[in-house]
Design an enzyme around this catalytic site. Structure first.
Site, mmCIF file in Angstrom:
data_model
loop_
_atom_site.group_PDB
_atom_site.id
_atom_site.type_symbol
_atom_site.label_atom_id
_atom_site.label_comp_id
_atom_site.label_asym_id
_atom_site.label_seq_id
_atom_site.Cartn_x
_atom_site.Cartn_y
_atom_site.Cartn_z
ATOM 1 N N ASP A 77 -25.742 -8.723 -7.938
ATOM 2 C CA ASP A 77 -26.330 -9.976 -8.442
ATOM 3 C C ASP A 77 -26.723 -10.788 -7.226
ATOM 4 O OD1 ASP A 77 -26.967 -12.360 -9.733
ATOM 5 O OD2 ASP A 77 -25.345 -12.219 -11.174
ATOM 6 N N ARG A 80 -38.488 -14.769 -16.665
ATOM 7 C CA ARG A 80 -37.402 -15.733 -16.490
ATOM 8 C C ARG A 80 -36.941 -15.682 -15.028
ATOM 9 N NH1 ARG A 80 -32.068 -13.248 -16.796
ATOM 10 N NH2 ARG A 80 -32.253 -11.072 -17.473
ATOM 11 N N ASN A 135 -32.874 -8.792 -9.256
ATOM 12 C CA ASN A 135 -31.963 -9.937 -9.340
ATOM 13 C C ASN A 135 -31.837 -10.626 -7.982
ATOM 14 O OD1 ASN A 135 -29.770 -11.680 -9.886
ATOM 15 N ND2 ASN A 135 -28.925 -10.274 -11.410
ATOM 16 N N GLU A 173 -23.702 -20.335 -11.094
ATOM 17 C CA GLU A 173 -24.680 -19.586 -10.294
ATOM 18 C C GLU A 173 -25.239 -20.457 -9.172
ATOM 19 O OE1 GLU A 173 -26.629 -17.305 -9.316
ATOM 20 O OE2 GLU A 173 -26.429 -15.551 -10.594
ATOM 21 N N ASN A 183 -35.191 -15.711 -11.630
ATOM 22 C CA ASN A 183 -33.742 -15.591 -11.517
ATOM 23 C C ASN A 183 -33.185 -16.069 -10.184
ATOM 24 O OD1 ASN A 183 -31.151 -14.094 -10.886
ATOM 25 N ND2 ASN A 183 -31.400 -13.460 -13.010
#
Length: 313
Positions: A232, A119, A177, A35, A121
């Site tokens: 994403d 969390r 996201n 990522e 991202n």
């Protein structure tokens, strides 16, 4: 063919016979893919995250792929601020932090109204220094079972340029996201990777950096494509075209949301960023790999405040 051409306008962005190159594989694992690619122009290398193994990896054209940092607490999306400092989202420590020039770490955001974030991202820094990031719900195994949610929704947040204020600017997405700004920073694109939504929203940015929620509009709906993958990572080039991971690979969209074509890739594509001296190489991560492809139109440099190249240069 690695390029799916749906509209002849795609020819101005990528060669019809272009192919992407795999630079390395074997990253990630059950709790997360490769990522967060980000190009470090002054060093001529790329950094990216191996979420599952809590590693930050480095790719250099002469050295290949090596470990840049261990113990990243499941670091995910990352970018650079106006001073070139690395800004990183972490799942396990549930924060967004900044790495200073001396190696110390400053927490930019870990709570909202006294409640621990879910969390973080993905993250983008506006040219004025404001930090915007997405905070989807806690999810095992991305976060430990003991990380019970304290905030009752998934949000998109803005941290003021001076770091003193944090505002939730979007709260009605299920799994926010990827996010990116239009070239003039008057629009913020945010995608929702929930499997039943698979969409990109667009919001007008007001003069004070807040979002005009009344302007919220659907930019792209990917639900009709049955192929593997969804929204994403997301970026924009200097002409305003939007690049977003999606079913089948990386979707290339006009500033009006028209789907021109797809850079095809088997399996999941997770995130992307431009690099090289002309910012015309798109580096992108898959579930387990790092890859690149040359494009005709450059993307925006990171840090965002740097002078962007023109498409004709």
């Amino acid at each position: 063919m690695p390029i799916e051409r749906l509209d002849p306008r795609l020819d101005a962005i990528v060669e019809a016979d272009a192919d992407w190159e795999e630079l390395g594989s074997g990253f990630g694992g059950p709790t997360g893919p490769a990522e967060g690619p980000v190009w470090i122009a002054e060093a001529g290398h790329l950094l990216f995250s191996d979420i599952h193994n809590s590693l930050r990896m480095r790719w250099h054209p002469d050295e290949g792929i090596t470990v840049d940092k261990t113990g990243t607490k499941n670091g995910n999306g990352q970018t650079r601020d106006r001073e070139g400092r690395l800004v990183v989202c972490h799942h396990f420590s549930r924060c967004v932090d900044r790495e200073e020039a001396d190696g110390s770490v400053t927490v930019i955001a870990d709570k909202y109204r006294g409640m621990k974030l879910n969390r973080p991202n993905d993250v983008v820094v506006k040219s004025d220094g404001a930090v915007y990031f997405t905070d989807p719900p806690p999810k095992v195994p991305f976060t430990p079972p003991e990380h019970a949610p304290e905030i009752d929704c998934a949000g998109v947040y803005r941290v003021s340029p001076d770091g003193n204020r944090i505002n939730m600017v979007v709260r009605d997405l299920i799994n926010p996201n990827g996010l990116c700004f239009s070239p003039d920073e008057k629009i913020l694109y945010v995608n929702d990777s929930n499997q039943y939504r698979k969409l990109i929203m667009a919001y007008n940015v007001e003069a004070d950096g807040m979002l005009d929620l009344g302007s919220a509009r659907l930019f792209c709906d990917m639900r009709g494509d049955p192929r593997m993958g969804g929204p994403d990572g997301m970026k924009v080039d200097v002409e305003g075209n939007v690049y977003c991971t999606g079913p089948g690979g990386i979707w290339i969209l006009t500033p009006n949301g028209e789907h021109l074509g797809t850079i095809l890739m088997e399996g999941r594509t997770s995130n992307m960023n431009w690099g090289d001296s002309d910012w015309r190489t798109l580096y992108f991560t898959g579930a387990r790999s790092l890859n690149r492809i040359r494009l005709k139109i450059p993307g925006f440099p990171v840090p965002r405040g740097a002078l962007a190249p023109s498409a004709s240069s």
